[in-house]
Design a protein around this motif. Structure first.
Motif, PDB file in Angstrom:
ATOM      1  N   ARG A 146      -8.304  -3.652 -37.880  1.00 60.71           N
ATOM      2  CA  ARG A 146      -8.467  -2.216 -37.668  1.00 60.71           C
ATOM      3  C   ARG A 146      -8.959  -1.919 -36.261  1.00 60.71           C
ATOM      4  O   ARG A 146      -8.533  -0.938 -35.643  1.00 60.71           O
ATOM      5  CB  ARG A 146      -9.452  -1.644 -38.694  1.00 60.71           C
ATOM      6  N   ILE A 147      -9.865  -2.732 -35.740  1.00 63.28           N
ATOM      7  CA  ILE A 147     -10.388  -2.506 -34.387  1.00 63.28           C
ATOM      8  C   ILE A 147      -9.260  -2.551 -33.360  1.00 63.28           C
ATOM      9  O   ILE A 147      -9.125  -1.652 -32.521  1.00 63.28           O
ATOM     10  CB  ILE A 147     -11.464  -3.546 -34.049  1.00 63.28           C
ATOM     11  N   LYS A 148      -8.420  -3.596 -33.413  1.00 62.09           N
ATOM     12  CA  LYS A 148      -7.345  -3.724 -32.431  1.00 62.09           C
ATOM     13  C   LYS A 148      -6.343  -2.583 -32.550  1.00 62.09           C
ATOM     14  O   LYS A 148      -5.877  -2.043 -31.539  1.00 62.09           O
ATOM     15  CB  LYS A 148      -6.641  -5.075 -32.601  1.00 62.09           C
ATOM     16  N   ALA A 149      -6.017  -2.209 -33.783  1.00 60.15           N
ATOM     17  CA  ALA A 149      -5.084  -1.104 -33.976  1.00 60.15           C
ATOM     18  C   ALA A 149      -5.675   0.209 -33.468  1.00 60.15           C
ATOM     19  O   ALA A 149      -4.987   1.021 -32.836  1.00 60.15           O
ATOM     20  CB  ALA A 149      -4.705  -0.984 -35.454  1.00 60.15           C
ATOM     21  N   SER A 150      -6.964   0.423 -33.715  1.00 62.09           N
ATOM     22  CA  SER A 150      -7.636   1.643 -33.257  1.00 62.09           C
ATOM     23  C   SER A 150      -7.689   1.705 -31.731  1.00 62.09           C
ATOM     24  O   SER A 150      -7.473   2.759 -31.134  1.00 62.09           O
ATOM     25  CB  SER A 150      -9.057   1.721 -33.827  1.00 62.09           C
ATOM     26  N   LEU A 151      -7.980   0.562 -31.101  1.00 60.06           N
ATOM     27  CA  LEU A 151      -8.019   0.523 -29.642  1.00 60.06           C
ATOM     28  C   LEU A 151      -6.659   0.858 -29.042  1.00 60.06           C
ATOM     29  O   LEU A 151      -6.566   1.640 -28.076  1.00 60.06           O
ATOM     30  CB  LEU A 151      -8.466  -0.865 -29.167  1.00 60.06           C
ATOM     31  N   LYS A 152      -5.611   0.291 -29.611  1.00 56.26           N
ATOM     32  CA  LYS A 152      -4.262   0.557 -29.083  1.00 56.26           C
ATOM     33  C   LYS A 152      -3.884   2.026 -29.273  1.00 56.26           C
ATOM     34  O   LYS A 152      -3.353   2.666 -28.359  1.00 56.26           O
ATOM     35  CB  LYS A 152      -3.237  -0.340 -29.771  1.00 56.26           C
ATOM     36  N   GLN A 153      -4.156   2.574 -30.449  1.00 58.38           N
ATOM     37  CA  GLN A 153      -3.844   3.978 -30.696  1.00 58.38           C
ATOM     38  C   GLN A 153      -4.638   4.896 -29.766  1.00 58.38           C
ATOM     39  O   GLN A 153      -4.107   5.884 -29.255  1.00 58.38           O
ATOM     40  CB  GLN A 153      -4.141   4.329 -32.154  1.00 58.38           C
TER      41      GLN A 153
END
Length: 376
Positions: free
Chosen positions: A106-113
């Motif tokens: 979730r952290i990586k996806a949130s950072l990219k978004q």
């Protein structure tokens, strides 16, 4: 159709769009109340201006300086409305992620978004977003720059943290823009940089006065990051900090739940075995007793469960010491200590046992599981 009519129609359309976005942002509570009030006020002012234009057009009036100024406001409103639309979509994406992903995924996806949305809002040419631990060591890093390895990304970030704009923001705990990188020593050109940078913006992700990360945006032209861009990115950085804290608490809770489940499974296994004696005590009463423990007391398990208190099972001279030990087990669950005390055997003898306490949760309340061994 004259310019005034075209302007009025464009203004009317944009008002409808911004009203819809403001309504949704209000429902999701993704902006501070002051910002939403400002947007509502802007809509009201522009609605009044549109009415004035209609009246002037009906009376045959021509474009005035006021209308020209309003035309510029409409253009700015369109730009801001697009930004709020992207921000609204980002909020929806974060809500969707919270339901489908957890932990590092979730952290990586949130950072990219977040980085993608920030680039869209500001129309930046490139950007980066990285997270820091309490020692300001990079733990996660997202760059729009392609063709770099994980090690190269961390090396580049480490350099700008020490000397560049990111380091300045890290020191001063506030958002900062560079209008022209050619005139500002805080900007460091990276080796083999495949893109041109003339203006930059860097915002901290702050929670409880600690910087969790930094988001940096760049553009090939000077003076690109003009208001309201810094304010929009600052709000997004605040929201991302809240998302990170939420992920942290969620991960911590999941780890605690897993440990609790493992702890409870272990306690149930002890109570089910006949190799060692095990009793569970809650509210100063026996609530679980295995067969081996019952034999140590010389009683049947059901007999011990019916006793109103454990007092009758403990030697009188050891009652206070055992009570203190049980309180310590409850208040300091991580400490495994051993106690030796006397028990009242059914035969009338006082026998000595050694016990080690574990602090499980039983039916939503603290309990103490004692593993007993009869001392020879």
């Amino acid at each position: 159709m004259d310019n005034q009519t075209l302007l009025k129609d464009a203004l009317t359309d944009e008002l409808g769009s911004v009203y819809k976005n403001v309504t949704q942002l209000t429902y999701l509570k993704s902006l501070p109340d002051n910002d939403l009030q400002l947007l509502r006020g802007l809509v009201s002012v522009l609605q009044f201006a549109a009415q004035q234009m209609s009246q002037e057009q009906a009376s045959g009036g021509k474009l005035t300086a006021d209308v020209m100024a309003l035309q510029e406001q409409v253009s700015q409103l369109q730009q801001e409305n697009k930004a709020y639309h992207h921000q609204l979509q980002w909020v929806r994406d974060q809500i969707a992620l919270s339901r489908t992903a957890a932990g590092k995924t979730r952290i990586k996806a949130s950072l990219k978004q977040t980085l993608d949305t920030a680039v869209k809002i500001t129309q930046a040419g490139s950007g980066s977003l990285f997270l820091l631990d309490p020692a300001n060591v990079v733990t996660e890093c997202i760059l729009t720059r392609g063709g770099t390895t994980e090690r190269e990304r961390h090396t580049l970030v480490g350099k700008v943290l020490e000397q560049g704009l990111a380091g300045w923001v890290l020191e001063h705990h506030k958002i900062e823009t560079i209008s022209d990188t050619a005139l500002d020593k805080r900007w460091i050109s990276l080796p083999n940089q495949p893109y041109k940078v003339r203006s930059a913006l860097c915002a901290p992700l702050i929670s409880s006065d600690r910087i969790l990360g930094l988001i940096t945006l760049t553009h090939p032209e000077p003076k690109h990051f003009q208001p309201p861009m810094p304010d929009l990115i600052e709000v997004m950085a605040e929201q991302m900090a809240l998302v990170l804290e939420n992920i942290k608490f969620q991960t911590t809770n999941q780890n605690l739940d897993q440990r609790l489940q493992g702890h409870q499974t272990f306690c149930h296994q002890l109570l089910a075995t006949d190799v060692v004696g095990a009793v569970m005590i809650q509210g100063n009463k026996f609530i679980e007793v295995n067969d081996h423990a019952a034999r140590i007391f010389g009683e049947e398990p059901n007999t011990l469960l019916k006793w109103p208190s454990i007092r009758g099972a403990i030697a009188y001279e050891d009652l206070n010491r055992v009570r203190t030990y049980l309180e310590q087990c409850t208040s300091q669950p991580g400490q495994a200590t051993t106690i030796e005390f006397g028990i009242n055997h059914k035969s009338g003898q006082v026998k000595t046992v050694t016990a080690q306490g574990i602090n499980p949760i039983f039916q939503g309340k603290n309990a103490v599981l004692l593993v007993l061994n009869l001392k020879s």
